[in-house]
Design a protein around this motif. Structure first.
Motif, mmCIF file in Angstrom:
data_model
loop_
_atom_site.group_PDB
_atom_site.id
_atom_site.type_symbol
_atom_site.label_atom_id
_atom_site.label_comp_id
_atom_site.label_asym_id
_atom_site.label_seq_id
_atom_site.Cartn_x
_atom_site.Cartn_y
_atom_site.Cartn_z
ATOM 1 N N PRO A 101 -44.863 -25.765 -4.486
ATOM 2 C CA PRO A 101 -45.532 -26.964 -5.013
ATOM 3 C C PRO A 101 -44.701 -27.697 -6.066
ATOM 4 N N GLY A 102 -44.130 -26.940 -6.994
ATOM 5 C CA GLY A 102 -43.305 -27.562 -8.027
ATOM 6 C C GLY A 102 -42.050 -28.185 -7.451
ATOM 7 N N THR A 103 -41.438 -27.511 -6.492
ATOM 8 C CA THR A 103 -40.218 -28.020 -5.861
ATOM 9 C C THR A 103 -40.488 -29.335 -5.146
ATOM 10 N N LEU A 104 -41.594 -29.415 -4.432
ATOM 11 C CA LEU A 104 -41.943 -30.650 -3.720
ATOM 12 C C LEU A 104 -42.101 -31.818 -4.690
ATOM 13 N N ASN A 105 -42.847 -31.599 -5.764
ATOM 14 C CA ASN A 105 -43.091 -32.675 -6.723
ATOM 15 C C ASN A 105 -41.818 -33.089 -7.453
ATOM 16 N N VAL A 106 -41.093 -32.117 -7.979
ATOM 17 C CA VAL A 106 -39.888 -32.421 -8.750
ATOM 18 C C VAL A 106 -38.825 -33.088 -7.881
ATOM 19 N N SER A 107 -38.587 -32.549 -6.689
ATOM 20 C CA SER A 107 -37.499 -33.049 -5.837
ATOM 21 C C SER A 107 -37.758 -34.441 -5.284
ATOM 22 N N CYS A 108 -39.023 -34.799 -5.091
ATOM 23 C CA CYS A 108 -39.337 -36.095 -4.472
ATOM 24 C C CYS A 108 -39.624 -37.199 -5.488
ATOM 25 N N THR A 109 -39.689 -36.857 -6.772
ATOM 26 C CA THR A 109 -40.060 -37.851 -7.784
ATOM 27 C C THR A 109 -39.089 -39.016 -7.853
ATOM 28 N N ILE A 110 -37.816 -38.748 -8.079
ATOM 29 C CA ILE A 110 -36.848 -39.844 -8.236
ATOM 30 C C ILE A 110 -36.660 -40.634 -6.937
ATOM 31 N N PRO A 111 -36.567 -39.994 -5.750
ATOM 32 C CA PRO A 111 -36.511 -40.792 -4.516
ATOM 33 C C PRO A 111 -37.696 -41.737 -4.358
ATOM 34 N N VAL A 112 -38.903 -41.285 -4.704
ATOM 35 C CA VAL A 112 -40.083 -42.152 -4.592
ATOM 36 C C VAL A 112 -39.999 -43.312 -5.581
ATOM 37 N N VAL A 113 -39.484 -43.046 -6.773
ATOM 38 C CA VAL A 113 -39.324 -44.122 -7.758
ATOM 39 C C VAL A 113 -38.304 -45.146 -7.258
ATOM 40 N N VAL A 114 -37.228 -44.667 -6.637
ATOM 41 C CA VAL A 114 -36.237 -45.582 -6.059
ATOM 42 C C VAL A 114 -36.900 -46.452 -4.991
ATOM 43 N N GLU A 115 -37.745 -45.829 -4.151
ATOM 44 C CA GLU A 115 -38.489 -46.593 -3.146
ATOM 45 C C GLU A 115 -39.321 -47.685 -3.818
ATOM 46 N N ALA A 116 -40.043 -47.301 -4.855
ATOM 47 C CA ALA A 116 -40.923 -48.249 -5.542
ATOM 48 C C ALA A 116 -40.130 -49.420 -6.110
ATOM 49 N N PHE A 117 -39.041 -49.115 -6.806
ATOM 50 C CA PHE A 117 -38.226 -50.171 -7.418
ATOM 51 C C PHE A 117 -37.715 -51.139 -6.353
ATOM 52 N N MET A 118 -37.183 -50.584 -5.260
ATOM 53 C CA MET A 118 -36.565 -51.438 -4.245
ATOM 54 C C MET A 118 -37.604 -52.267 -3.493
ATOM 55 N N PHE A 119 -38.733 -51.652 -3.136
ATOM 56 C CA PHE A 119 -39.750 -52.396 -2.399
ATOM 57 C C PHE A 119 -40.430 -53.453 -3.277
ATOM 58 N N ILE A 120 -40.668 -53.113 -4.549
ATOM 59 C CA ILE A 120 -41.323 -54.068 -5.449
ATOM 60 C C ILE A 120 -40.441 -55.279 -5.705
ATOM 61 N N THR A 121 -39.139 -55.052 -5.803
ATOM 62 C CA THR A 121 -38.217 -56.161 -6.090
ATOM 63 C C THR A 121 -37.833 -56.947 -4.837
ATOM 64 N N VAL A 122 -37.938 -56.317 -3.662
ATOM 65 C CA VAL A 122 -37.512 -56.974 -2.422
ATOM 66 C C VAL A 122 -38.661 -57.698 -1.735
ATOM 67 N N ILE A 123 -39.849 -57.081 -1.715
ATOM 68 C CA ILE A 123 -40.998 -57.654 -1.006
ATOM 69 C C ILE A 123 -41.870 -58.435 -1.980
ATOM 70 N N LYS A 124 -42.145 -59.677 -1.653
ATOM 71 C CA LYS A 124 -42.924 -60.538 -2.541
ATOM 72 C C LYS A 124 -44.402 -60.176 -2.483
ATOM 73 N N VAL A 125 -44.964 -59.799 -3.626
ATOM 74 C CA VAL A 125 -46.377 -59.439 -3.731
ATOM 75 C C VAL A 125 -46.986 -60.187 -4.916
ATOM 76 N N ASP A 126 -48.232 -60.598 -4.767
ATOM 77 C CA ASP A 126 -48.941 -61.213 -5.887
ATOM 78 C C ASP A 126 -48.999 -60.203 -7.043
ATOM 79 N N PRO A 127 -48.483 -60.562 -8.227
ATOM 80 C CA PRO A 127 -48.423 -59.613 -9.348
ATOM 81 C C PRO A 127 -49.769 -59.010 -9.734
ATOM 82 N N ILE A 128 -50.811 -59.831 -9.753
ATOM 83 C CA ILE A 128 -52.132 -59.332 -10.146
ATOM 84 C C ILE A 128 -52.627 -58.282 -9.149
#
Length: 291
Positions: free
Chosen positions: A78-105
């Motif tokens: 359980p700890g390995t899954l959470n720790v190992s996937c945290t930064i990749p998921v954050v990278v996903e979030a950063f890239m998708f939020i900045t690339v795909i236009k979404v209403d901020p609200i």
């Protein structure tokens, strides 16, 4: 508003990364790193996070591969899954939020709803019948998938292409993502249900990506810090999966960006059907009796 969201996520991730790297370096210096191959576990991270960025999810396939090739043990899984996937998921979030236009609200409201849902809803959700939830989610996802297929085949009117919500639809979306955030505490993934929710409310399927990735990105760093501080994870496997996962995410996002909307909708259909089948499969398994 988006700058504030990304700044908060960046600071939260930086805090986690410092603690993670310091713990890894100390263990390496003291010769306490685990045995599994860095290259093998890194390859697992690349593959599973590649599909995670496509909306499939990474926990289940990572668990299957790590257990299949005996790359970690159940105690630290359980700890390995959470720790190992945290930064990749954050990278996903950063890239998708900045690339795909979404209403901020809409984006901020749904990210906050999922986060609050995971924090406040855990106690309530823990009392619910997991089997009934799995069955209901499986049926709901299957219905959405069928509707999407009929729309793709031009039998039903085409789905929406909005980039934001307002009024009653926004309220429904907030309540829905709050519930999905809470359900994550039962191990029910947020990705496919979030895709279904977004589609049902008339948003473009692409909008699901920054919302679902961002929701998970805010949840994971805080939880993973606890695993690191308690030493309840496989350090070597986590670092290898993190490195491989970041590369996998970047490759996958490049592919998603280049896909025409029509093909992307079919990808969403596949993800939703896959998750629906997994829900039915989990529902069919007997409940383990506690000693």
């Amino acid at each position: 508003m988006l700058t504030a969201v990304l700044s908060a996520l960046g600071l939260l991730t930086l805090y986690f990364a410092i603690i993670f790297v310091k713990d890894y370096m100390l263990a390496s210096k003291e010769g306490r790193l685990e045995k599994p191959s860095f290259i093998a576990t890194g390859a697992v991270g690349f593959a599973t996070n590649f599909f995670d960025a496509l909306g499939i999810g990474s926990f289940a396939p990572t668990t299957a591969l790590l257990k299949q090739f005996k790359l970690t043990n159940d105690r630290t899984l359980p700890g390995t899954l959470n720790v190992s996937c945290t930064i990749p998921v954050v990278v996903e979030a950063f890239m998708f939020i900045t690339v795909i236009k979404v209403d901020p609200i809409t984006l901020v409201a749904l990210l906050a709803a999922a986060t609050v849902g995971a924090i406040l809803g855990a106690g309530f959700v823990a009392k619910l019948d997991v089997k009934k939830i799995q069955l209901a989610m499986g049926v709901a996802l299957l219905i959405v998938a069928v509707v999407m297929i009929l729309q793709q085949l031009k039998i039903f009117p085409a789905g929406g292409d909005a980039i934001g919500l307002s009024g009653i639809k926004l309220i429904i979306a907030i309540i829905g993502n709050f519930i999905l955030g809470a359900l994550m505490t039962l191990g029910i993934g947020l990705y496919a249900p979030c895709m279904a929710l977004v589609f049902a409310l008339g948003l473009s399927p692409t909008i699901a990506f920054p919302i679902m990735m961002g929701s998970c990105a805010f949840l994971m760093p805080a939880a993973s810090v606890k695993f690191v501080k308690e030493g309840a994870y496989d350090r070597k496997a986590s670092m290898a999966i993190t490195v491989g996962g970041i590369v996998g995410v970047i490759v996958a996002i490049k592919i998603v960006q280049s896909l025409p909307l029509d093909i992307l909708k079919w990808l969403v259909v596949v993800v939703i059907i896959y998750t629906s089948v997994m829900m039915f499969k989990s529902y069919s398994k007997p409940v383990e009796k506690k000693a």
